[in-house]
Motif scaffolding. Structure first.
Motif, mmCIF file in Angstrom:
data_model
loop_
_atom_site.group_PDB
_atom_site.id
_atom_site.type_symbol
_atom_site.label_atom_id
_atom_site.label_comp_id
_atom_site.label_asym_id
_atom_site.label_seq_id
_atom_site.Cartn_x
_atom_site.Cartn_y
_atom_site.Cartn_z
ATOM 1 N N LEU A 106 2.556 -6.399 -6.334
ATOM 2 C CA LEU A 106 3.661 -5.441 -6.268
ATOM 3 C C LEU A 106 4.425 -5.402 -7.584
ATOM 4 O O LEU A 106 4.821 -4.326 -8.053
ATOM 5 C CB LEU A 106 4.599 -5.812 -5.113
ATOM 6 N N LYS A 107 4.626 -6.549 -8.209
ATOM 7 C CA LYS A 107 5.352 -6.590 -9.488
ATOM 8 C C LYS A 107 4.604 -5.816 -10.567
ATOM 9 O O LYS A 107 5.220 -5.115 -11.398
ATOM 10 C CB LYS A 107 5.545 -8.042 -9.929
ATOM 11 N N LYS A 108 3.284 -5.895 -10.563
ATOM 12 C CA LYS A 108 2.509 -5.118 -11.527
ATOM 13 C C LYS A 108 2.683 -3.623 -11.291
ATOM 14 O O LYS A 108 2.750 -2.833 -12.248
ATOM 15 C CB LYS A 108 1.038 -5.510 -11.445
ATOM 16 N N ASP A 145 0.818 -1.217 0.000
ATOM 17 C CA ASP A 145 0.000 0.000 0.000
ATOM 18 C C ASP A 145 0.849 1.263 0.000
ATOM 19 O O ASP A 145 0.392 2.324 -0.405
ATOM 20 C CB ASP A 145 -0.923 0.023 1.225
ATOM 21 N N GLU A 146 2.109 1.157 0.454
ATOM 22 C CA GLU A 146 2.983 2.323 0.547
ATOM 23 C C GLU A 146 3.701 2.630 -0.762
ATOM 24 O O GLU A 146 4.234 3.724 -0.943
ATOM 25 C CB GLU A 146 4.028 2.107 1.649
ATOM 26 N N ASN A 157 7.842 2.016 9.957
ATOM 27 C CA ASN A 157 7.688 3.410 10.357
ATOM 28 C C ASN A 157 6.317 3.925 9.920
ATOM 29 O O ASN A 157 5.647 3.325 9.071
ATOM 30 C CB ASN A 157 8.783 4.257 9.715
ATOM 31 N N TYR A 158 5.879 5.051 10.485
ATOM 32 C CA TYR A 158 4.635 5.661 10.034
ATOM 33 C C TYR A 158 4.770 6.044 8.560
ATOM 34 O O TYR A 158 5.775 6.633 8.146
ATOM 35 C CB TYR A 158 4.312 6.904 10.855
ATOM 36 N N THR A 159 3.756 5.748 7.770
ATOM 37 C CA THR A 159 3.819 6.007 6.333
ATOM 38 C C THR A 159 4.012 7.487 6.038
ATOM 39 O O THR A 159 4.807 7.851 5.158
ATOM 40 C CB THR A 159 2.531 5.505 5.645
#
Length: 344
Positions: free
Chosen positions: A64-66, A11-12, A296-298
């Protein structure tokens, strides 16, 4: 120099790409591994399930690869344990093979035995020498070069002089070095041409390999446990020093001084900062900058990436080190920095 940011979850990825990151590293621990080995035999020394530190399924890796294909910012996977049991090497080789089939080609590895095993099995993945290794110097690199290291990641306690010496050593070796395992490794894997160093966050008082903590959900990380440094044979002096520190803290609290944190409790590099050394890092040959941040916080990581990008922009426009440092501090630290320096 490129920014390499720690990734705690898929998501990051997009957020950090838009903030200015050039590359990422993240952990991958299949549930089957966690179920069988738990935290006692970790795959990458981040055996955490209750917050975002790593990826836990192949389906996530495929997503993630996409994203990598779309944005063009590569991701490397970490296998950071210093050693594994004999039965684990074939299991890890299978995991890496699966990751390569999913489109990931570079892996951060700390265990020399795993590097040897992969090459013996003719698995020609890209190997990045982990910053978790006990030491990085010319003698150590002499032993590592036959494994076909693509990138050297210097550990936290390497000085800029150490880095310069190691880079020069490798460059000199490129001319006439003959690798004993050359027949098993493609020519492009023979010598590292990339060098990565820590730049922001987590200036741990341990140096990777010498940390005896389990980074897991059940126990507090050893570096987070309160402790005191002092000489047991000079208790009176230690007590006096503690009183001075306590008085200084009391005065600063009364005057509202301390770290110049913003309203979110954020300050670039509050737990470790190497921004003042960017000019010299470029001169000695550092190509990639490691921004620690898994877990860590995003929003803090996003700010760190943007601040590091600003520093690199200032660096490109600076004629000398003094000019760079003055303009960087005026832009990034108008109220003062943490003074928690990686490189002095």
């Amino acid at each position: 120099m490129k920014i390499v940011a720690g990734l705690g979850s898929i998501d990051e990825y997009e957020t950090f790409v838009k903030a200015g990151a050039d590359e990422f590293f993240c952990g991958y621990v299949p549930f089957s591994w966690a179920e069988k080995y738990g935290v006692i035999h970790p795959l990458n020394r981040r055996e955490v399930l209750f917050y975002n530190v790593q990826i836990g399924s192949m389906s996530e890796l495929q997503i993630l690869k996409k994203m990598v294909d779309y944005y063009g910012k590569p991701v490397k996977l970490t296998f950071n344990s210093l050693y594994y049991t004999g039965e684990q090497y074939p299991v890890i080789a299978e995991i890496i093979t699966q990751c390569m089939a999913a489109g990931f080609e570079n892996f951060i590895i700390a265990d020399p035995a795993l590097m040897l095993y992969l090459r013996q099995q003719k698995i020609n993945c890209g190997i990045h020498l982990s910053g978790e290794t006990a030491e990085v110097n010319r003698g150590m690199l002499e032993q590592m070069l036959p494994f076909g290291i693509r990138r050297v990641i210097f550990h936290r306690k390497n000085s800029l002089e150490d880095m310069q010496s190691c880079i020069k050593f490798v460059n000199d070796k490129k001319i006439n070095y003959k690798c004993d395992m050359k027949e098993n490794i493609e020519e492009k894997y023979m010598f590292p041409d990339e060098y990565e160093a820590f730049i922001l966050n987590e200036l741990c008082h341990f140096s990777g390999a010498f940390c005896n903590s389990l980074h897991c959900d059940e126990l507090t990380h050893l570096c987070r446990v309160p402790y005191e440094l002092g000489n047991l044979h000079k208790k009176e002096e230690t007590d006096a020093a503690q009183k001075d520190v306590a008085e200084t803290d009391r005065i600063q609290e009364k005057e509202g001084k301390g770290l110049p944190l913003d309203e979110d409790g954020y300050l670039t590099g509050s737990t470790g900062c190497g921004l003042c050394a960017l000019y010299r890092m470029k001169q000695v040959g550092i190509t990639h900058l490691k921004l620690v941040g898994r877990g860590n916080y995003t929003d803090f990581m996003e700010k760190d990436i943007r601040q590091l990008r600003k520093a690199l922009d200032i660096l490109e426009k600076s004629d000398n080190e003094l000019q760079y440092q003055r303009e960087m501090k005026a832009s990034l630290f108008p109220d003062g920095c943490s003074q928690n320096c990686y490189y002095r």
